[in-house]
Scaffold this motif. Sequence first.
Motif, mmCIF file in Angstrom:
data_model
loop_
_atom_site.group_PDB
_atom_site.id
_atom_site.type_symbol
_atom_site.label_atom_id
_atom_site.label_comp_id
_atom_site.label_asym_id
_atom_site.label_seq_id
_atom_site.Cartn_x
_atom_site.Cartn_y
_atom_site.Cartn_z
ATOM 1 N N LYS A 203 -16.625 10.992 6.483
ATOM 2 C CA LYS A 203 -17.190 11.688 5.323
ATOM 3 C C LYS A 203 -16.057 11.989 4.363
ATOM 4 O O LYS A 203 -15.069 12.630 4.715
ATOM 5 C CB LYS A 203 -17.867 12.998 5.740
ATOM 6 N N ASP A 204 -16.174 11.465 3.148
ATOM 7 C CA ASP A 204 -15.157 11.664 2.112
ATOM 8 C C ASP A 204 -13.766 11.264 2.595
ATOM 9 O O ASP A 204 -12.779 11.984 2.404
ATOM 10 C CB ASP A 204 -15.152 13.123 1.647
ATOM 11 N N GLY A 205 -13.690 10.129 3.289
ATOM 12 C CA GLY A 205 -12.416 9.602 3.735
ATOM 13 C C GLY A 205 -11.864 10.229 4.988
ATOM 14 O O GLY A 205 -10.760 9.882 5.425
ATOM 15 N N LYS A 206 -12.605 11.141 5.620
ATOM 16 C CA LYS A 206 -12.165 11.805 6.846
ATOM 17 C C LYS A 206 -12.984 11.288 8.022
ATOM 18 O O LYS A 206 -14.208 11.203 7.936
ATOM 19 C CB LYS A 206 -12.328 13.320 6.726
ATOM 20 N N LEU A 207 -12.302 10.976 9.116
ATOM 21 C CA LEU A 207 -12.981 10.546 10.330
ATOM 22 C C LEU A 207 -13.510 11.786 11.051
ATOM 23 O O LEU A 207 -12.744 12.560 11.605
ATOM 24 C CB LEU A 207 -12.023 9.771 11.235
ATOM 25 N N ILE A 208 -14.824 11.979 11.030
ATOM 26 C CA ILE A 208 -15.404 13.209 11.559
ATOM 27 C C ILE A 208 -16.078 13.010 12.911
ATOM 28 O O ILE A 208 -16.400 13.991 13.592
ATOM 29 C CB ILE A 208 -16.419 13.817 10.568
ATOM 30 N N TYR A 209 -16.301 11.756 13.314
ATOM 31 C CA TYR A 209 -16.987 11.521 14.578
ATOM 32 C C TYR A 209 -16.717 10.096 15.051
ATOM 33 O O TYR A 209 -16.726 9.158 14.249
ATOM 34 C CB TYR A 209 -18.494 11.721 14.408
ATOM 35 N N ALA A 210 -16.512 9.932 16.346
ATOM 36 C CA ALA A 210 -16.374 8.599 16.935
ATOM 37 C C ALA A 210 -16.661 8.703 18.427
ATOM 38 O O ALA A 210 -16.067 9.548 19.112
ATOM 39 C CB ALA A 210 -14.986 8.026 16.690
ATOM 40 N N LEU B 158 -12.981 -0.220 11.742
ATOM 41 C CA LEU B 158 -13.909 -0.643 10.689
ATOM 42 C C LEU B 158 -14.077 0.428 9.615
ATOM 43 O O LEU B 158 -14.047 0.123 8.410
ATOM 44 C CB LEU B 158 -15.265 -1.004 11.293
ATOM 45 N N VAL B 159 -14.266 1.679 10.028
ATOM 46 C CA VAL B 159 -14.454 2.716 9.003
ATOM 47 C C VAL B 159 -13.152 2.985 8.259
ATOM 48 O O VAL B 159 -13.169 3.306 7.062
ATOM 49 C CB VAL B 159 -15.014 4.020 9.613
ATOM 50 N N GLN B 160 -12.018 2.864 8.940
ATOM 51 C CA GLN B 160 -10.738 3.047 8.257
ATOM 52 C C GLN B 160 -10.555 1.960 7.192
ATOM 53 O O GLN B 160 -10.101 2.240 6.075
ATOM 54 C CB GLN B 160 -9.591 3.009 9.260
ATOM 55 N N PHE B 161 -10.920 0.731 7.540
ATOM 56 C CA PHE B 161 -10.836 -0.371 6.588
ATOM 57 C C PHE B 161 -11.773 -0.139 5.404
ATOM 58 O O PHE B 161 -11.390 -0.319 4.239
ATOM 59 C CB PHE B 161 -11.189 -1.676 7.294
ATOM 60 N N ALA B 162 -13.011 0.264 5.694
ATOM 61 C CA ALA B 162 -13.980 0.489 4.625
ATOM 62 C C ALA B 162 -13.519 1.585 3.673
ATOM 63 O O ALA B 162 -13.685 1.481 2.451
ATOM 64 C CB ALA B 162 -15.345 0.826 5.214
ATOM 65 N N CYS B 163 -12.931 2.648 4.234
ATOM 66 C CA CYS B 163 -12.436 3.738 3.377
ATOM 67 C C CYS B 163 -11.305 3.272 2.467
ATOM 68 O O CYS B 163 -11.092 3.845 1.385
ATOM 69 C CB CYS B 163 -11.959 4.906 4.235
ATOM 70 N N THR C 248 -10.971 9.687 -2.145
ATOM 71 C CA THR C 248 -10.746 10.527 -0.974
ATOM 72 C C THR C 248 -9.825 9.903 0.061
ATOM 73 O O THR C 248 -9.346 10.582 0.960
ATOM 74 C CB THR C 248 -12.087 10.850 -0.308
ATOM 75 N N PHE C 249 -9.565 8.620 -0.024
ATOM 76 C CA PHE C 249 -8.709 7.901 0.925
ATOM 77 C C PHE C 249 -7.960 6.842 0.127
ATOM 78 O O PHE C 249 -8.548 6.206 -0.761
ATOM 79 C CB PHE C 249 -9.581 7.244 2.006
ATOM 80 N N PRO C 250 -6.666 6.643 0.366
ATOM 81 C CA PRO C 250 -5.897 5.690 -0.441
ATOM 82 C C PRO C 250 -6.507 4.289 -0.409
ATOM 83 O O PRO C 250 -6.714 3.714 0.658
ATOM 84 C CB PRO C 250 -4.514 5.696 0.229
ATOM 85 N N ASP C 251 -6.802 3.732 -1.577
ATOM 86 C CA ASP C 251 -7.371 2.386 -1.656
ATOM 87 C C ASP C 251 -6.269 1.336 -1.549
ATOM 88 O O ASP C 251 -5.184 1.487 -2.132
ATOM 89 C CB ASP C 251 -8.142 2.195 -2.963
ATOM 90 N N PHE C 252 -6.573 0.279 -0.833
ATOM 91 C CA PHE C 252 -5.610 -0.799 -0.625
ATOM 92 C C PHE C 252 -5.595 -1.769 -1.797
ATOM 93 O O PHE C 252 -4.570 -2.357 -2.117
ATOM 94 C CB PHE C 252 -5.966 -1.541 0.667
ATOM 95 N N ALA D 197 0.833 -1.193 0.000
ATOM 96 C CA ALA D 197 0.000 0.000 0.000
ATOM 97 C C ALA D 197 0.872 1.249 0.000
ATOM 98 O O ALA D 197 1.944 1.287 0.590
ATOM 99 C CB ALA D 197 -0.927 0.003 1.214
ATOM 100 N N GLU D 198 0.374 2.283 -0.652
ATOM 101 C CA GLU D 198 1.133 3.518 -0.768
ATOM 102 C C GLU D 198 1.199 4.266 0.554
ATOM 103 O O GLU D 198 2.187 4.902 0.882
ATOM 104 C CB GLU D 198 0.459 4.403 -1.819
ATOM 105 N N LYS D 199 0.137 4.168 1.360
ATOM 106 C CA LYS D 199 0.077 4.958 2.580
ATOM 107 C C LYS D 199 -0.233 4.065 3.769
ATOM 108 O O LYS D 199 -1.121 3.226 3.712
ATOM 109 C CB LYS D 199 -1.013 6.020 2.457
ATOM 110 N N THR D 200 0.514 4.232 4.830
ATOM 111 C CA THR D 200 0.265 3.498 6.062
ATOM 112 C C THR D 200 0.045 4.494 7.187
ATOM 113 O O THR D 200 0.850 5.397 7.381
ATOM 114 C CB THR D 200 1.446 2.576 6.412
ATOM 115 N N ILE D 201 -1.050 4.334 7.907
ATOM 116 C CA ILE D 201 -1.341 5.201 9.036
ATOM 117 C C ILE D 201 -1.140 4.392 10.295
ATOM 118 O O ILE D 201 -1.945 3.539 10.631
ATOM 119 C CB ILE D 201 -2.784 5.742 8.974
ATOM 120 N N GLU D 202 -0.036 4.590 10.976
ATOM 121 C CA GLU D 202 0.279 3.821 12.173
ATOM 122 C C GLU D 202 -0.474 4.370 13.385
ATOM 123 O O GLU D 202 -0.560 5.572 13.584
ATOM 124 C CB GLU D 202 1.786 3.873 12.446
#
Length: 514
Positions: free
Chosen positions: A89-96, A326-331, A338-342, A41-46
Amino acid sequence: MKTLNFFNYTKYFFCISFPLWGLGGFFLWGLGGCNKPKKIAEKTIEKPLYAFENIDQTSTNNETAIIDTLVNRFLKQWEITGASLAICKDGKLIYAKGFGYADKEKNEKMQANNLLRIASVSKLFTAVGIMRLVEDGDLRLDSKVFGENGILNEYTHLIQDSLVKEITVQHLLTHTGGWRNQLRTDPMFAPVEVARVMKVPSPVSLEQTIAFMLSQKGYFKPGTFVDYSNFGYCVLGKVIEKISKKSYEKYLQENILKPIGITQMRIGKNRYSEKFPKEVRYYDQPNAPKVPSIYDPQKMVERVYEGNNFENLGASGGWIASVIDLVQFACAIDGMDTFPDFLSKETIEKMAFPQKNLYDNKDIKIEVLKENTGQENFGGNDKNIPLDTSKKGISKEKTKNNENDTSKNLYTNPNLLEKPQIAKPNYMVLGWRSVDTEKWWRTGNLSSTSSDLTRRNDGYTFAFVTNTGSWRGPYFPYEVQGLLRKILTQVKFPEKDFFKSPLTPKGGINTTNN
């Protein structure tokens, strides 16, 4: 969307040129072998173990206050001890945020980063694992699973029906393996019975369950019969292990989850005493009857612990995760920009849209078990099942007494929690439960949890997971959809992205991706 590891390709070049490089080949072999390099994957968010520790407080403000009212009222109505919600929303985590209790006995409040059983949402992760192997050239969807030339050829001597040898990876992904057995139920929800038939101690292993299924006769021709199968997805887990030469859990953690940035997910345990850090306590509905323990069938226990082999469910329903995971995986598999696809765009489309040319539609039979579902087309089309029954004036008591409703049977047959959920327009989707013009949808239900992961076409993605089973069983996610429609209609979320915000959890660890 993908990049290739330069060092791996350099190593590969030197290895295939071994006759010309002599001892240099041995050196490179010692660095990891001469296997053809994989795409990464191009982007990894640790994220550290306690990432997003204070996100609940940060998500609470004047604009989102109404969510507290709506969700808490919802939990009270459906007798749910605790739940977590995350919205992108559009690949951004706006609420949790978490609601209710993670462990009521210990007075621990639910938080957005608590880990919960996600039940059949696990199937989506397994499907992505399979498609990763396909993209890497290690597997084909039309590969045979059993038989002399099959992936799991070590089971060949156990096969009693030759039709088993025709089952492909694609059949398992689409619940069209043609499985039948003498117990007339999914064996993953009848572990004590399978152990009795096989004359082995309980709990029965997955390998013994496979042996039980292969000993049966009377299969339907693979690809001609749709029957929702947890067992089929557990077999896919064994396929991943055989191809990758790693355990199913380790392969997904290292090759799927970590590259996306998910580090906490794992296969859950059967006992409360074995639960993981940040994992919740699970609850059944009040007055639910006890069932035989998988460890000692003479002992009656709560269904949520020892009542079923959740560890064995693994690839079909055994993962624990936070709603943020879960939402990070779905994005990462939503096909949007809007979010790098795996996965590649082509793979994502193959998973989400019916493959009309794979089978002859006229040959597909939709299994209808009215005593189990009460409706012929359950699960595939929102029009077939009423949403948000409370708004329509349908009380719990009235629904429970309806002879066509399955909730009255849920306590006597746990398998009803995971019965066929396939309707004709969606029987080809891979991993997802259904795909339509509004959303891509994956749900899961157990006696201890209900999970909903939704990727909407308007850019919203949300996950809602409970630590309590619902008497509505597999129908409960329709109520969740009604709740989220209210929330997304009434709330104006502030502009932010918690995936990138410099939140500082306990211990002072910064969760910003550096």
